[in-house]
Structure formats: structure tokens, C-alpha cells
Design a protein around this motif. Structure first.
Motif, PDB file in Angstrom:
ATOM      1  N   THR A   1      57.430  10.758  25.282  1.00  0.00           N
ATOM      2  CA  THR A   1      57.045   9.687  26.205  1.00  0.00           C
ATOM      3  C   THR A   1      57.064  10.173  27.651  1.00  0.00           C
ATOM      4  OG1 THR A   1      57.966   8.056  24.675  1.00  0.00           O
ATOM      5  CG2 THR A   1      57.598   7.335  26.937  1.00  0.00           C
ATOM      6  N   GLN A   2      58.063  11.012  27.984  1.00  0.00           N
ATOM      7  CA  GLN A   2      58.144  11.564  29.337  1.00  0.00           C
ATOM      8  C   GLN A   2      56.924  12.428  29.641  1.00  0.00           C
ATOM      9  OE1 GLN A   2      61.586  14.005  29.922  1.00  0.00           O
ATOM     10  NE2 GLN A   2      61.153  14.424  32.068  1.00  0.00           N
ATOM     11  N   ALA A   3      56.549  13.277  28.668  1.00  0.00           N
ATOM     12  CA  ALA A   3      55.381  14.132  28.873  1.00  0.00           C
ATOM     13  C   ALA A   3      54.111  13.298  29.013  1.00  0.00           C
ATOM     14  CB  ALA A   3      55.253  15.117  27.704  1.00  0.00           C
ATOM     15  N   ARG A   4      53.978  12.272  28.174  1.00  0.00           N
ATOM     16  CA  ARG A   4      52.796  11.415  28.261  1.00  0.00           C
ATOM     17  C   ARG A   4      52.728  10.701  29.606  1.00  0.00           C
ATOM     18  NH1 ARG A   4      53.625   8.677  22.327  1.00  0.00           N
ATOM     19  NH2 ARG A   4      52.441  10.188  21.078  1.00  0.00           N
ATOM     20  N   ALA A   5      53.885  10.189  30.077  1.00  0.00           N
ATOM     21  CA  ALA A   5      53.906   9.466  31.345  1.00  0.00           C
ATOM     22  C   ALA A   5      53.542  10.384  32.508  1.00  0.00           C
ATOM     23  CB  ALA A   5      55.285   8.844  31.561  1.00  0.00           C
ATOM     24  N   PHE A   6      54.074  11.623  32.478  1.00  0.00           N
ATOM     25  CA  PHE A   6      53.771  12.574  33.552  1.00  0.00           C
ATOM     26  C   PHE A   6      52.280  12.903  33.560  1.00  0.00           C
ATOM     27  CE2 PHE A   6      53.517  16.756  35.503  1.00  0.00           C
ATOM     28  CZ  PHE A   6      54.307  16.609  36.622  1.00  0.00           C
ATOM     29  N   LEU A   7      51.744  13.151  32.361  1.00  0.00           N
ATOM     30  CA  LEU A   7      50.327  13.479  32.268  1.00  0.00           C
ATOM     31  C   LEU A   7      49.462  12.301  32.717  1.00  0.00           C
ATOM     32  CD1 LEU A   7      48.235  15.587  31.366  1.00  0.00           C
ATOM     33  CD2 LEU A   7      48.274  14.538  29.114  1.00  0.00           C
ATOM     34  N   LYS A   8      49.904  11.088  32.398  1.00  0.00           N
ATOM     35  CA  LYS A   8      49.130   9.913  32.789  1.00  0.00           C
ATOM     36  C   LYS A   8      49.059   9.788  34.302  1.00  0.00           C
ATOM     37  CE  LYS A   8      48.647   5.018  31.758  1.00  0.00           C
ATOM     38  NZ  LYS A   8      49.177   3.870  31.006  1.00  0.00           N
ATOM     39  N   GLN A   9      50.182  10.100  34.982  1.00  0.00           N
ATOM     40  CA  GLN A   9      50.175  10.066  36.437  1.00  0.00           C
ATOM     41  C   GLN A   9      49.187  11.079  37.009  1.00  0.00           C
ATOM     42  OE1 GLN A   9      51.753   7.900  38.429  1.00  0.00           O
ATOM     43  NE2 GLN A   9      52.466   6.840  36.581  1.00  0.00           N
ATOM     44  N   ILE A  10      49.153  12.277  36.427  1.00  0.00           N
ATOM     45  CA  ILE A  10      48.218  13.310  36.894  1.00  0.00           C
ATOM     46  C   ILE A  10      46.776  12.842  36.689  1.00  0.00           C
ATOM     47  CG2 ILE A  10      47.434  15.677  36.541  1.00  0.00           C
ATOM     48  CD1 ILE A  10      50.130  15.423  37.927  1.00  0.00           C
ATOM     49  N   ILE A  11      46.514  12.269  35.497  1.00  0.00           N
ATOM     50  CA  ILE A  11      45.144  11.834  35.201  1.00  0.00           C
ATOM     51  C   ILE A  11      44.725  10.695  36.126  1.00  0.00           C
ATOM     52  CG2 ILE A  11      43.720  10.709  33.447  1.00  0.00           C
ATOM     53  CD1 ILE A  11      45.217  12.328  31.355  1.00  0.00           C
TER      54      ILE A  11
ATOM     55  N   VAL B   1      51.376  20.123  29.669  1.00  0.00           N
ATOM     56  CA  VAL B   1      52.638  19.853  30.353  1.00  0.00           C
ATOM     57  C   VAL B   1      53.737  20.597  29.604  1.00  0.00           C
ATOM     58  CG1 VAL B   1      54.288  18.095  31.059  1.00  0.00           C
ATOM     59  CG2 VAL B   1      51.856  17.576  31.079  1.00  0.00           C
ATOM     60  N   THR B   2      54.538  21.359  30.352  1.00  0.00           N
ATOM     61  CA  THR B   2      55.645  22.112  29.742  1.00  0.00           C
ATOM     62  C   THR B   2      56.946  21.631  30.377  1.00  0.00           C
ATOM     63  OG1 THR B   2      54.215  24.024  29.410  1.00  0.00           O
ATOM     64  CG2 THR B   2      56.594  24.385  29.268  1.00  0.00           C
ATOM     65  N   ILE B   3      57.863  21.134  29.531  1.00  0.00           N
ATOM     66  CA  ILE B   3      59.130  20.557  30.007  1.00  0.00           C
ATOM     67  C   ILE B   3      60.283  21.448  29.549  1.00  0.00           C
ATOM     68  CG2 ILE B   3      60.656  18.549  29.904  1.00  0.00           C
ATOM     69  CD1 ILE B   3      58.232  16.858  29.237  1.00  0.00           C
ATOM     70  N   PRO B   4      61.169  21.893  30.464  1.00  0.00           N
ATOM     71  CA  PRO B   4      62.349  22.664  30.042  1.00  0.00           C
ATOM     72  C   PRO B   4      63.212  21.825  29.100  1.00  0.00           C
ATOM     73  CG  PRO B   4      62.047  22.787  32.437  1.00  0.00           C
ATOM     74  CD  PRO B   4      61.096  21.749  31.944  1.00  0.00           C
TER      75      PRO B   4
END
Length: 733
Positions: free
Chosen positions: A52-62, A206-209
Motif C-alpha cells: 500500500t505504501q508503494a502504491r500510494a507513493f507511486l500514485k503521488q508521482i503519477i 519504486v524500491t523501498i528499503p
């Protein structure tokens, strides 16, 4: 005999020990299963949160890219870090302001790349814009990105993610990628590459540590393991102490049975001379008591009884044979007549043996009986009369042992008795026993043969009422089912939250783009050869706005239902807090709307204004209300075949530091006998398989035991039923 006692003790000890080991192993397996399920659920939750975090971050970029695209890019001052984009071939890429400052156009791709560079410099989340056909060589995909893009291109998936660690020395990461589709605003820069609107242009990864995420997962594992270990140890301790208690009771009962068998043996082997007068029978013959002893001994043993004559009767009946007997003279024991003599010690031993036998049989909490080979009962202790409801007159008239067994188990009992009389070993039988009033109960029956020199003379045994044991087993099974259903409801609710959020969000977006007064809407309508006034007129004429509003309201209602399901399914310690009971009633009705029959019921709510808060747990009171209303619906369906004529009144009033809730219906009602048992566990008037009999007993437990309140029922057959619940007011009120 000395060597056999330890062996007997081991045999008596083995049954409770085996039971303890079985329960302990089952408890351990159950705890291990729950622990593995909890760990797996926690891992899934962490994985879902990371995704969900990755999706939310990507959504902000898009969204940022979309904003830049619909505005045709953004002009920014040329700096060392922001140089003109050599890959952007459009008119007016670089312009000068009136004061001579040089500005360059930053398109969405260039903007995304710069944001990614800033994120890399901060050492946080890394993302990368890429394509299978990039304009800029630096946007070439990595192997995993190319693999994901090919999946997008073949419509195999609309997103791709994986956990990745190149080797043990490097940090593990979570990699996520979603596609970028060509939109109209993108063709300004990408039309020369041959893209058309709707084509796959590329993607953003998106790559998350993951070190922090994995540390949290391991901490969660340790906490769960520690918690379940404490639960396992506490449960095992309880099982152990129960084993110690049951072993003590078991040994005590075995000792009583041994004493009873010894007493029976003493009575049945009794022979010789009995000290009782053949004429007056003065010794212990109150109300024919001694006569019954003689009758029993004669019928159940090989004892040979004889009587002497007491001195008084001898003097009265045979005066001619009674001479003077001085204190110095001793009676002639060889003569057939004269002053009688008897063995006083043997008399006392017999009396003591008979007394011990009778007291032991009355001490045992089970039914003790004996019967002859024809099955006629010849002995029964008082417990037998209490349990089965027979009287002494019934016993004297003759009772067949098989008449106290229900017809469905009678043949099986006869076959087992035949095996026992033939000397075969038969385990204890669970049979359905029948009382005098034809009511039945489950019983555990243990039988042994009465052996004599010439073969079996009958049989004896005991009957244990195992009704409570069966009820406990059924309650545990039902409780496990309820726990499973609660977990399933919670899982379903969690799974429904995401699509419901998507429905709400997209319904709002559609509403804004069709009806909202947004500049972008006017421009898009103009580009499409129409205007917003025409679109709004069409929407109003076709009532599309009302349909969108219905979608939104339905989604909100479904979200509320999911929330109610989650609150209902959660298992928490009892933590009461001030609650508005009217809100609890409304939430319960919202949850009941999911029942297709509930919508036909007419509901009438009558709430006092300014009701004080009640100190309770809302979800548990919700469960009580649901159980009561479901009981009313089931009764109406059973009697009428429909609930369309059912009317429910729910009243909330305040009286003397308590809130009183009445739930009244106009249903078929119930008689006094049903009302007496309505709150008992497993009591139900429904057909087998259609009810557990637990709903109202759980309601009673929640109100009386948990909330220290009161629940009662008032009903008249044919006139409806009213359940009255009173709960204490929160102290501050």
C-alpha cells in the motif's frame, strides 16, 4: 496379594494420566496452530502495508506527472542542476523573461527524473521512470523492470512487485512497478515515437528499503511467540491441576466401589446361625426391615439361614422344657431345646457389613443397581429413584432393567449384556436412558456379571448421568465455530475495505469530472467538440447525478457495515466505557440490514430524550440485541412462514440510575415452560440442525455476568414477547 496392590494402583492411575496426556498434546497442537496462523496473518498485514505504501507513493508521482502534463509542462530557471532537456524537442523549450532570465521547459519525464534524484540524495525511497523504447538512454530498464513491462504489454498483470536481495551483504528491498499509459497530453513529446493514445509508454518502479520492515516482522514474531507460550503454559497448568483433582476424585470413587464390592461379598457369602427369634423376631425388625434383609439374602446368595428361639418365647411356648438354670449352670448346647445360644460376634459383623454396604451405595453419586437373569431389578440405591423418578411401589411391582433404556439403544444394550454374561470384556456403554415420565438423558453404563458356582446369577452395574459433560463438549465445539466465524468475518471485512475505498474515490472523481465546475472539465469538453452545459443537461435528463449519489451512499453504507462487522468480530477483554445506547441500537439495525428478511420487518423506535450514557461495551450489547431480534424472526418464520407481518418495538427509558431497554414483538409468543428454560444453554424449540440453543444464553451471560445488569422475558402465547434489559448508568451521570 501384597504385590498386586501397586499394579492395581497403576491401572487406576493410568486412565486419568492418559486423559491428561491426550488433552495436553491437543492443547499444544492447538496453540501451535494458532501461533502459526497469527504469524502468517501478521506477515500478510506487513506485506499489504508495504504494498500500500508503494502504491500510494507511486500514485503521488503519477498525479504530479498528470498535473504537469495537462499544463504542458512547467518553466523553471536554468541552473547547474536543471539544464535544458536535450531530449525535449518542442517549440519554445527555452524562453527569456522580460528581465532577461533564462527559463527552460520541464516536461513530466524530466520532472520525475529530478524528483527521483532528490529522493536518492535523501537516502529514502528510490524510484525510476523507464520504458522499453526510451528517448533518454538513462531511462533504459533493468532486467526486472523489463520483465514487468513485458507482462504489462501482454496484459498479464497491471502491477508487479517482489522482495529482492542480491546477496546476504546487501540490504533487502521491496520492488514495485506499475505501467504508464499514453494519454492525449503525452503525445506532445512522444507522438514522434509512434505512440497512440492508450498505448503502453513505459512504467515507474519504486524500491523501498526493507530492513526496518523485516525488523518489525521479527519483533512481531518474538512477541507472538512469547504471548502464545504464556497462554500455552497457563493452559497446561490448568490442565495439570484439573488432572490432579480428577485423579483424586477417581481414586476416591474407585476405593468406594471396592468397599461396596467387599460389602456385597460379605453379605452374599453369609451362612450359619442367625440370632433372631423364629417366633417374635424382635431383633431389628422395625417395619419388616429384617424380613426384607432375609428376603434379599435368600434371593441373591447361597446363604443357609436358620433361627433360634429367644428365652422369652421359649418360656412361653415350651414351658415344659424350660427348667431352672442357675448362675453356676451352663446351658446344654447339645440339646435341641433349652436356653438358646448364638455367636454374638458374627451377628455384629453381619450388621456392620450390611450397614456399610447400604451407606456406601447411598454415598455414590451414580445409580447402583442389580438385576436377575430375566432383567428384573432386584436392588437399586436411592440415587436411582431420584434420577429415574420411580417409587418404591414401582420397584416392588417389578421394573425391567431394559425398560429404563430408550428403544433405539435397547437392542445394543441386550447384545452387550449377552457378551458380559458369557465372560467377554465389554467397555462402558453410552446409552440413552429413559425416565418414568419418558424423558431421556445420556448415560454411561458399566455392567458386570454376578457369578455363582453354577454360572451367572444376574448382573449388577452403575449408571452415570453425563448430560453436563455432553453439554460442555457441545459448548466447546460451538465456541470454536463461533471463533472461526468471527475470524472469517474479520478477514472478509478487511478484504472489502480496499474495493469500497476505490468505489467511493472513483465515484467522487466521476462526479467531479462530469458535474464539477473545474477548468479542466471545460477544456476537455471543448477539445471533444461539446461544452459542459450540454453535458450537464444530458446528465440531468438521464439522472446520472442521482445514480452516482446512490453509488456513493451505498458504498458509505457498505463501509459502515464493514466497520460494524469488524467491531463485532474482534475478541477483546471486557473494557466497559460510557456508551450512548441509542447509537448501539442504530448500529445493530445497520448490521441486521444484511439479513434479507429484516427489510420486511416494521421497526418502531421509542427513545427518551437526554438518555444518560451506559457503562458497557457497545459490540457486546449489539450482539445481545441481534440475538433477541433473530430469535423473534426465527419464531415468526417457524409459526407463520414469513416475517412480513412482524412488528418490533425498541424502547429506551431512564429510571433510577439505570437505562431500561425493551424489545417487543407481536410474534407467536411462548408458554411458561419455554420461558423457564429460555436462557439455559442449548435449550431450543427448533428442529435438530436449525438451532444451537446458545443465542439467548450468551445474551444472559453478557448482560448478567459481564455487565452486572438484568434480563427478563414476558410472553403470552399468540400475543407476542417482550425482552427487558436493564443496565447501570455511567457513574458520572
Amino acid at each position: 496379594m501384597q504385590q498386586s496392590k501397586p499394579d492395581d494402583a497403576k491401572k487406576k492411575y493410568s486412565l486419568p494420566l492418559k486423559l491428561f496426556l491426550f488433552i495436553g498434546i491437543f492443547w499444544t497442537i492447538f496453540i501451535v496452530f494458532l501461533l502459526s496462523w497469527a504469524i502468517r496473518s501478521g506477515d500478510n498485514m506487513i506485506h499489504t502495508r508495504t504494498l500500500t505504501q508503494a502504491r500510494a507513493f507511486l500514485k503521488q508521482i503519477i498525479l504530479t506527472r498528470y498535473w504537469s502534463a495537462i499544463h504542458g509542462g512547467v518553466y523553471v530557471p536554468v541552473t547547474k542542476e536543471t539544464q535544458p532537456n536535450p531530449y525535449l524537442e518542442v517549440p519554445h523549450r527555452d524562453v527569456h523573461t522580460e528581465d532577461g532570465q533564462l527559463l527552460t521547459l520541464v516536461n513530466p519525464a524530466y520532472m520525475t527524473r529530478q524528483i527521483a534524484e532528490i529522493a536518492d540524495s535523501k537516502g529514502s525511497i528510490h524510484f525510476h521512470i523507464t520504458s522499453l523504447n526510451p528517448i533518454r538512454p538513462g531511462n533504459n530498464p533493468e532486467d526486472w523492470e523489463a520483465f514487468a513491462l513485458r507482462k504489462f504489454l501482454s496484459n498479464e498483470s497491471d502491477e508487479y512487485y517482489e522482495w529482492w536481495q542480491p546477496d546476504e551483504k546487501e540490504e533487502k528491498t521491496f520492488r514495485y512497478m506499475a505501467p504508464l499509459w499514453t494519454e492525449k497530453a503525452c503525445l506532445t513529446c512522444h507522438s514522434k515515437q509512434g505512440y497512440a493514445e492508450g498505448d503502453l509508454r513505459g512504467g515507474i518502479s519504486v524500491t523501498i528499503p526493507a530492513n526496518g520492515i523485516l525488523s518489525e516482522k521479527m519483533l512481531n514474531h518474538r512477541l507472538l511467540a512469547g504471548s502464545f507460550f504464556l497462554i500455552w503454559a497457563a493452559g497446561l497448568s490448568g490442565i495439570f491441576f484439573s488432572f490432579r483433582l480428577s485423579k483424586s476424585e477417581y481414586m476416591k470413587r474407585s476405593h468406594l466401589i471396592e468397599e461396596l464390592e467387599t460389602a456385597l461379598k460379605d453379605v452374599k457369602t453369609l451362612g450359619g446361625f442367625i440370632p433372631i427369634c423364629a417366633s417374635c423376631k424382635k431383633i431389628r425388625n422395625d417395619q419388616g426391615y429384617w424380613d426384607r434383609i432375609e428376603q434379599y439374602i435368600g434371593d441373591h446368595s447361597d446363604a443357609k439361614l436358620s433361627h433360634g428361639i429367644c428365652p422369652d418365647c421359649m418360656q412361653k411356648l415350651y414351658p415344659e422344657f424350660c427348667g431352672e438354670v442357675t448362675g453356676k449352670e451352663k446351658p446344654d448346647k447339645s440339646k435341641p431345646h433349652g436356653r438358646p445360644w448364638w455367636d454374638e460376634d458374627r451377628l455384629q459383623a453381619f450388621i456392620e457389613s450390611e450397614r456399610r454396604f447400604r451407606e456406601l451405595t447411598e454415598l455414590l453419586p451414580e445409580t447402583i443397581f442389580e438385576a436377575d437373569l430375566q432383567g428384573v431389578l432386584t436392588f437399586a440405591n436411592q440415587k436411582a429413584f431420584d434420577v429415574f423418578g420411580f417409587t418404591r411401589d414401582d420397584f416392588d411391582a417389578g421394573i425391567l432393567a431394559f425398560d429404563v433404556i430408550s428403544e433405539k439403544d435397547r437392542d445394543r444394550a441386550k447384545k452387550n449384556l449377552e457378551k458380559i454374561l458369557q465372560g467377554e470384556a465389554v467397555q462402558d456403554n453410552e446409552l440413552e436412558m429413559k425416565k418414568k415420565d419418558d424423558s431421556v438423558f445420556p448415560g454411561l453404563v458399566r455392567i458386570s456379571a454376578i457369578a455363582r458356582d453354577n454360572g451367572p446369577a444376574g448382573f449388577r452395574g452403575l449408571v452415570m448421568d453425563i448430560t453436563e459433560k455432553k453439554r460442555t463438549q457441545e459448548f466447546l465445539i460451538q465456541n470454536e465455530k463461533m471463533m472461526s466465524i468471527g475470524g472469517l468475518a474479520s478477514g472478509i471485512a478487511h478484504e472489502m475495505n480496499n474495493p469500497l475505498s476505490g468505489i467511493l474515490q472513483n465515484a467522487q472523481l466521476i462526479f467531479n469530472r462530469l458535474i464539477g465546475s473545474i477548468p479542466g472539465n471545460e477544456k476537455a469538453a471543448c477539445d471533444s467538440g461539446t461544452d459542459m452545459e450540454s453535458i450537464k443537461a444530458y446528465i440531468e435528463k438521464r439522472k446520472i447525478g442521482e445514480l452516482l449519489e446512490n453509488i456513493r451512499i451505498s458504498a458509505i453504507r457498505a463501509t459502515e457495515t464493514v466497520r460494524s462487522m469488524l467491531d463485532f468480530a474482534r475478541q477483546k477483554p471486557f473494557v466497559p466505557k460510557p456508551v450512548d445506547l441509542s447509537v448501539v441500537v442504530d448500529d445493530t439495525f445497520l448490521l441486521l440490514r444484511q439479513n434479507r428478511d429484516f427489510k420486511y420487518i416494521r421497526m418502531i423506535k421509542q427513545f427518551d430524550p437526554d438518555l444518560p450514557y451506559v457503562l458497557c461495551e457497545g459490540n457486546r450489547i449489539c450482539q445481545v440485541i441481534m440475538n433477541i431480534i433473530n430469535n423473534s424472526m426465527d419464531a415468526a418464520l417457524e409459526q407463520w412462514g414469513t416475517v412480513k407481518d412482524l412488528v418490533l418495538y425498541v424502547r429506551l427509558t431512564h429510571e433510577k440510575g439505570k437505562v431500561r431497554m425493551e424489545i417487543e414483538d407481536n410474534g407467536p409468543g411462548m408458554d411458561e415452560e419455554v420461558q423457564r428454560h429460555i436462557f439455559e444453554p442449548f435449550f431450543t424449540t427448533k428442529e435438530p440442525g436449525k438451532g444451537t440453543g446458545l443465542g439467548l444464553s450468551i445474551a444472559y451471560f453478557l448482560i448478567v455476568d459481564l455487565h452486572k445488569g438484568k434480563i427478563e422475558v414476558q410472553s403470552t402465547p399468540g400475543q407476542g414477547t417482550t425482552f427487558i434489559v436493564t443496565l447501570p448508568v455511567e457513574p458520572s451521570h
